[in-house]
Design a protein around this motif. Structure first.
Motif, PDB file in Angstrom:
ATOM      1  N   GLU A  61       0.832  -1.208   0.000  1.00 49.43           N
ATOM      2  CA  GLU A  61       0.000   0.000   0.000  1.00 49.43           C
ATOM      3  C   GLU A  61       0.866   1.259   0.000  1.00 49.43           C
ATOM      4  OE1 GLU A  61      -3.803  -1.745   2.619  1.00 49.43           O
ATOM      5  OE2 GLU A  61      -2.423  -0.263   3.467  1.00 49.43           O
TER       6      GLU A  61
ATOM      7  N   SER B  35       2.472   1.895  -3.324  1.00 48.29           N
ATOM      8  CA  SER B  35       1.461   2.366  -4.269  1.00 48.29           C
ATOM      9  C   SER B  35       1.151   3.840  -4.028  1.00 48.29           C
ATOM     10  CB  SER B  35       0.186   1.527  -4.139  1.00 48.29           C
ATOM     11  OG  SER B  35      -0.830   1.991  -5.010  1.00 48.29           O
TER      12      SER B  35
ATOM     13  N   PRO C  58       5.060   1.127  -8.699  1.00 44.18           N
ATOM     14  CA  PRO C  58       4.384  -0.134  -9.023  1.00 44.18           C
ATOM     15  C   PRO C  58       4.989  -1.290  -8.235  1.00 44.18           C
ATOM     16  CG  PRO C  58       5.067   1.034 -11.015  1.00 44.18           C
ATOM     17  CD  PRO C  58       5.748   1.701  -9.868  1.00 44.18           C
TER      18      PRO C  58
ATOM     19  N   TYR D 248      -7.041   0.021  -3.343  1.00 42.85           N
ATOM     20  CA  TYR D 248      -5.850   0.324  -4.136  1.00 42.85           C
ATOM     21  C   TYR D 248      -6.000  -0.209  -5.561  1.00 42.85           C
ATOM     22  CZ  TYR D 248      -3.404   2.107  -0.091  1.00 42.85           C
ATOM     23  OH  TYR D 248      -3.037   2.879   0.978  1.00 42.85           O
TER      24      TYR D 248
ATOM     25  N   ILE E 269      -0.627  -2.256  -8.203  1.00 38.95           N
ATOM     26  CA  ILE E 269      -0.175  -3.434  -7.465  1.00 38.95           C
ATOM     27  C   ILE E 269      -0.548  -4.664  -8.288  1.00 38.95           C
ATOM     28  CG2 ILE E 269      -0.317  -4.751  -5.330  1.00 38.95           C
ATOM     29  CD1 ILE E 269      -1.142  -2.177  -3.907  1.00 38.95           C
TER      30      ILE E 269
END
Length: 534
Positions: free
Chosen positions: A47, A50, A55, A97, A224
């Protein structure tokens, strides 16, 4: 949790422990026994990267990582830590996300495919557990394919090339060395096992472009990439070799970038022991080199395993950022693992590291990261901050919706079967002028009998519907004669080939195969074998 332009990993009553983005490409380790909180730590880091616009790639071994795609919600444990450490004031907020789901089998994500040519004989030998002699034969097969412009895309290509090289070994041995029939047969048998593990799904086209892993969404958040590995974990050789291929390809293709304010890409290698189990010294040296140098390409690598003892010392020494969850010292082996884990940290005078490791609660960890000067900090015992996304797996319907709206679905969803070694060798049979001779009736009956012995397809095969699954046995009938028909024929002074009696019989068999089995079956195999045969 990304806050104050740093990644907050955990807190205690005296301090907060942050990972500095510019040192995140110095790699890391997340270790701990099953059920101690490694997955939560993995999600918190993913998380944070991100949010940072980096990436991420990670494998979902149990299905619960998929919760990154869904907004989180509170529970007593999360609420307690939010209040205790003032996380809301630091920016904690439940959210989802941006994710991209992948699956080597194409069932719970976009299919991932790699061509055998890209994988190469070295990594393929690792998958197949080949001996040195067998690996040598496989290397020769790939070299012959390269020099004769015969691309090895999938497993049927490789089978045909092996047959071709063995039947032509008199032509190739002078240049490449001995080609043992026994080694070739062992490789072919190993390929059958690989097919059973899903090799027909994995090897093919369109091949994965790793640049598609390095994307950000419209808000600048890093995508992700989640590889569903629940089924893949049953094929550990494919899993570990794919991740090793991915890591080595990133190393070989990404440009040098030097020191950056944040990584370009972060790679989490779960179940890391699968990579290092029974690893040869040559592989160990290669991995150590990649881990040591890939940080200059802007890539951070984080290994996840139960114990630091699972990681070779030369590689462990490259992992500057470490999170250690609980280890239980029930046996002498466990006690040794705890000692190894404790010795990897810079000691804290306030507690005994080995003793704390054995007594950590769920969600607690010992953490040491690199400071501004790249020096490991004193180890701290902390509560890992809670994830902001959903804890647990998402619903199948939501997963399907996210896969359907992916911008990459049109690129990867449909398998392709371009002309490669199998088709090119088959064309040589069809174009051979010596194939026009009359076929003996007994040869025709023999080929028919072999074809009829193949397992029946699930549904009748129509010539005008090539996408239907076909008889796998037919590939062996055709592939088994390819090499013999194309074997080096002694040329007479007049330029015509002088064939032995055996070559004539096999050539006639090939003619019949090309005019019967090939005509009705091969087209369907060419378009249907990939992804349909399990």
């Amino acid at each position: 949790m990304y806050t104050e332009e740093k990644i907050l990993i955990g807190c205690n009553e005296n301090t907060d422990v942050f990972l500095l983005p510019k040192l995140a490409n110095r790699h890391g380790l997340i270790a701990g026994a099953t059920g101690t909180g490694k997955t939560v730590t993995l999600k918190v880091l993913a998380e944070s990267f991100s949010d940072l616009g980096v990436p991420v790639f990670l494998a979902d071994m149990k299905g619960d990582i998929s919760g990154l795609a869904k907004i989180g919600s509170g529970n007593d444990f999360i609420t307690k830590n939010r209040e205790k450490y003032g996380l809301d004031a630091k920016g904690f907020k439940f959210k989802e996300y941006p994710v991209e789901f992948w699956d080597l089998f194409g069932e719970k994500g976009l299919p991932i495919r790699v061509t055998l040519s890209e994988m190469g004989p070295v990594l393929l030998s690792k998958i197949l557990n080949l001996s040195e002699a067998q690996s040598g034969v496989l290397n020769i097969v790939f070299k012959v394919a390269d020099e004769h412009c015969l691309p090895i895309i999938d497993l049927k290509d490789l089978k045909s090339m092996i047959n071709y090289v063995v039947e032509n070994k008199a032509q190739f041995e002078g240049e490449y060395g001995a080609i043992a029939d026994k080694s070739a047969n062992t490789i072919l048998r190993s390929l059958i096992t690989l097919e059973d593990q899903g090799g027909n799904d994995f090897f093919g086209e369109p091949a994965l472009d790793l640049n598609d892993f390095m994307q950000v969404d419209d808000n600048g958040m890093g995508i992700i990439n989640i590889l569903d590995a629940q089924k893949l974990s049953l094929s550990p050789e494919i899993y570990s070799t794919f991740l090793l291929w991915m890591l080595s390809t990133l190393f070989e293709t990404m440009p040098e970038v030097g020191d950056m304010d944040k990584p370009k890409f972060v790679f989490f290698f779960d179940e890391a022991h699968l990579l290092f189990d029974d690893m040869s010294p040559e592989f160990g040296k290669k991995i150590e080199q990649i881990v040591r140098l890939i940080r200059s390409k802007g890539v951070g690598v984080y290994f996840i395993s139960q114990s630091p003892a699972d990681i070779p010392d030369d590689i462990l020494a490259q992992l500057g950022n470490r999170v250690q969850h609980a280890l239980h010292a029930y046996t002498p082996k466990d006690q040794k693992a705890v000692k190894v884990a404790a010795e990897t940290f810079r000691a804290n005078p306030d507690f005994d590291t080995a003793e704390v490791i054995s007594n950590l609660g769920i969600g607690q960890a010992l953490v040491s990261v690199l400071d501004e000067k790249g020096v490991p900090t004193v180890v701290e015992q902390v509560d890992i901050v809670p994830p902001q996304s959903h804890i647990g797996a998402i619903e199948d319907d939501l997963r399907k919706q996210l896969i359907d709206i992916s911008t990459l679905k049109g690129k990867y969803a449909q398998a392709l079967d371009a002309e490669s070694a199998y088709e090119l060798l088959l064309n040589k049979i069809n174009e051979n002028p010596n194939m026009e001779s009359e076929v003996a009736p007994e040869v025709i009956e023999e080929v028919k009998a072999q074809a009829q012995q193949a397992p029946a397809p699930e549904a009748p095969v129509e010539p005008e519907a090539p996408e239907q699954p076909q008889q796998p046995g037919a590939v062996d009938v055709i592939g088994g004669i390819l090499g013999t028909v194309l074997a080096g024929q002694q040329q007479t002074k007049g330029g015509r080939a002088k064939k032995t009696t055996t070559q004539k019989v096999v050539e006639r068999a090939a003619t019949q195969a090309a005019s019967t089995v090939t005509r009705e079956v091969t087209k369907g195999i060419m378009r249907g074998i990939f992804g349909n045969m399990k």
